[in-house]
Scaffold this active site. Structure first.
Site, PDB file in Angstrom:
ATOM      1  N   VAL A 235       0.860  -1.182   0.000  1.00 47.28           N
ATOM      2  CA  VAL A 235       0.000   0.000   0.000  1.00 47.28           C
ATOM      3  C   VAL A 235       0.894   1.229   0.000  1.00 47.28           C
ATOM      4  O   VAL A 235       1.782   1.353   0.847  1.00 47.28           O
ATOM      5  CB  VAL A 235      -0.938   0.014   1.228  1.00 47.28           C
ATOM      6  N   GLY A 256       6.780  -5.203   3.480  1.00 42.81           N
ATOM      7  CA  GLY A 256       7.109  -3.787   3.456  1.00 42.81           C
ATOM      8  C   GLY A 256       5.967  -2.981   2.877  1.00 42.81           C
ATOM      9  O   GLY A 256       4.981  -3.524   2.379  1.00 42.81           O
ATOM     10  N   ARG A 257       6.097  -1.646   2.987  1.00 40.64           N
ATOM     11  CA  ARG A 257       5.120  -0.723   2.403  1.00 40.64           C
ATOM     12  C   ARG A 257       3.684  -1.146   2.722  1.00 40.64           C
ATOM     13  O   ARG A 257       2.855  -1.308   1.844  1.00 40.64           O
ATOM     14  CB  ARG A 257       5.310  -0.636   0.894  1.00 40.64           C
ATOM     15  N   SER A 258       3.409  -1.224   4.004  1.00 39.58           N
ATOM     16  CA  SER A 258       2.078  -1.722   4.393  1.00 39.58           C
ATOM     17  C   SER A 258       1.403  -0.841   5.453  1.00 39.58           C
ATOM     18  O   SER A 258       0.953  -1.361   6.474  1.00 39.58           O
ATOM     19  CB  SER A 258       2.204  -3.148   4.943  1.00 39.58           C
TER      20      SER A 258
END
EC number: 4.2.2.10
Length: 428
Positions: A235, A256-258
């Site tokens: 996300v 990652g990127r959550s």
């Protein structure tokens, strides 16, 4: 007695289901007031071409996804095309190589290689204003292509749809849901799995009035940028001026990127359940304002990335829950962490500058979050009322064409166009 042919009976039932389909629940948070296609008559497109046409036309519509729409192979394939091997791929076929997109220098000096991918996944279907996209039961699947909401579109509801298999082997293989310059968007009871890049992403232009709720972000994959079976690109919020409510979602098997959030934006993340994250969940960059309350983190290695947190974050604990009253009209709910790292962030400036447009947000205590979220997040659960399994009953496995050389190949010119078009709109 008249006997009806079984196929005619099934068709009649599907038609009746489409006509009866309507949005369940009411948009809340920053997406409050979103009506989508409103009172337009629900209708199910007959094929992928009609689905694309209906999504992009100027008419208010309630578009019923009553089956799987498979876009793989509909825009040809790029065979033995330019790709690269990023440093992250230390595990060969179990990792992700990257598609070399023209107009972008992302591949830089990484070693060159070739790969075969499906062109349809690179660019999502454009969705015009005043649309409701709603799935029937757990049958509503869009395979091989995402949804793209850009250029000022507004008043869109996406509910009960599973988006899957967008070139999951490759970085830059495609985004499931992308927003760039939108307003009043409600994404609810959606499932995303097996994508090459982002599951949900906002681009540089402001996306105000957005709520993502009751959705499942399933990171289980055979092609992992972190080489551990977990999806890294999950996300991403990059819009300047984004206002996003992120509530009751199930984010699992990511690395990652959550989410990763940057620029002048406001995110309210509450009552979400993060589970089995092998890397970091939140990554809060410059300019972002993030309120994190009432969430549960279970087996999450790094709930907050300490290496990139110049933004403003208020992650609520039991001692400062009352600080939220002036901003939200209620005390905040403390977060809960089990077998997880530290969740940092105590900047009360997030609260003093909180936008007034979010409206009432009702949060439950964390002891209820895991069971509620796993029972309700994702597709096929609109009527579950708190009961049900943790994931959709739709069994999603990559189709043979996604990992082998497909039967048709794009001409060099069409493949080049697809890569250029993707690069012009995707720099994140």
């Amino acid at each position: 007695m008249v006997l009806l042919h079984p196929l005619l009976t099934a068709a009649a039932l599907l038609g009746a289901s489409a006509r009866a389909q309507s949005v369940v629940g009411t948009p809340f948070g920053f997406a409050s007031g979103t009506t989508g296609g409103g009172n337009a008559a629900p209708a199910a497109p007959k094929d992928t071409n009609e689905l694309k046409e209906w999504l992009a036309d100027p008419n208010p519509r309630v578009i019923v996804i009553d089956k799987e729409f498979n876009f793989i192979g509909t825009e040809d394939t790029c065979t033995d095309c330019e790709c690269c091997i990023p440093d992250s791929n230390t595990c060969g076929d179990a990792g992700q190589n990257a598609i070399k997109t023209e107009g972008s220098d992302w591949c830089g000096s990484y070693p060159a290689t070739t790969c075969t991918y499906d062109n349809a996944g690179l660019e999502g279907m454009e969705v015009a204003s005043d649309k409701t996209i709603i799935g029937v039961g757990d049958a509503g699947v869009i395979r091989g292509k995402g949804l793209r909401l850009v250029n000022g579109v507004s008043n869109i509801i996406i509910q009960n749809v599973h988006i899957t298999e967008l070139n999951p082997q490759y970085i830059w293989g495609g985004d499931a849901i992308s927003l760039d310059g939108t307003d009043k968007i409600w994404v609810d009871h959606v499932k995303v799995s097996l994508v090459g890049r982002q599951m949900f992403v906002t681009g540089y232009e402001s996306s105000g009035g957005v709520t993502v709720s009751n959705s499942e972000f399933d990171g289980q994959t055979k092609w992992s940028a972190s080489c551990d079976g977990h999806h890294y690109w999950s996300v991403l919020g990059y819009g300047k001026g984004d206002q996003i409510t992120f509530a009751n979602n199930y984010i699992h098997h990511t690395s990652g990127r959550s989410p990763k959030i940057e620029f002048d934006s406001h995110w309210h993340a509450y009552n979400n359940f993060w589970e089995n994250n092998s890397g970091h969940a939140f990554d809060v960059g410059e300019g972002a304002n993030v309120l994190i309350e009432g969430n549960v983190f279970s087996n999450v290695k790094t709930p907050m990335n300490p290496e990139d947190t110049p933004g403003s974050t208020f992650a609520v604990n039991a001692q400062d829950a009352s600080s939220c009253t002036s901003a939200l009209g209620r005390p905040c709910i403390a977060n809960e962490l089990t077998s997880s790292g530290e969740l940092s962030g105590n900047d009360e400036a997030v609260l003093s500058g909180w936008p007034k447009g979010e409206g009432d947000t009702k949060a439950m205590t964390t002891d209820k979050v895991p069971s509620y979220v796993k029972a309700n997040a994702g597709v096929g659960k609109l009527g579950s009322g708190g009961s049900g399994a943790a994931s959709s009953s739709v069994s999603i496995t990559p189709s043979p064409t996604s990992s082998a050389i497909p039967s048709s190949s794009a001409t060099p010119s069409s493949s080049a166009y697809a890569r250029r078009h993707y690069a012009r709109h995707h720099h994140y």
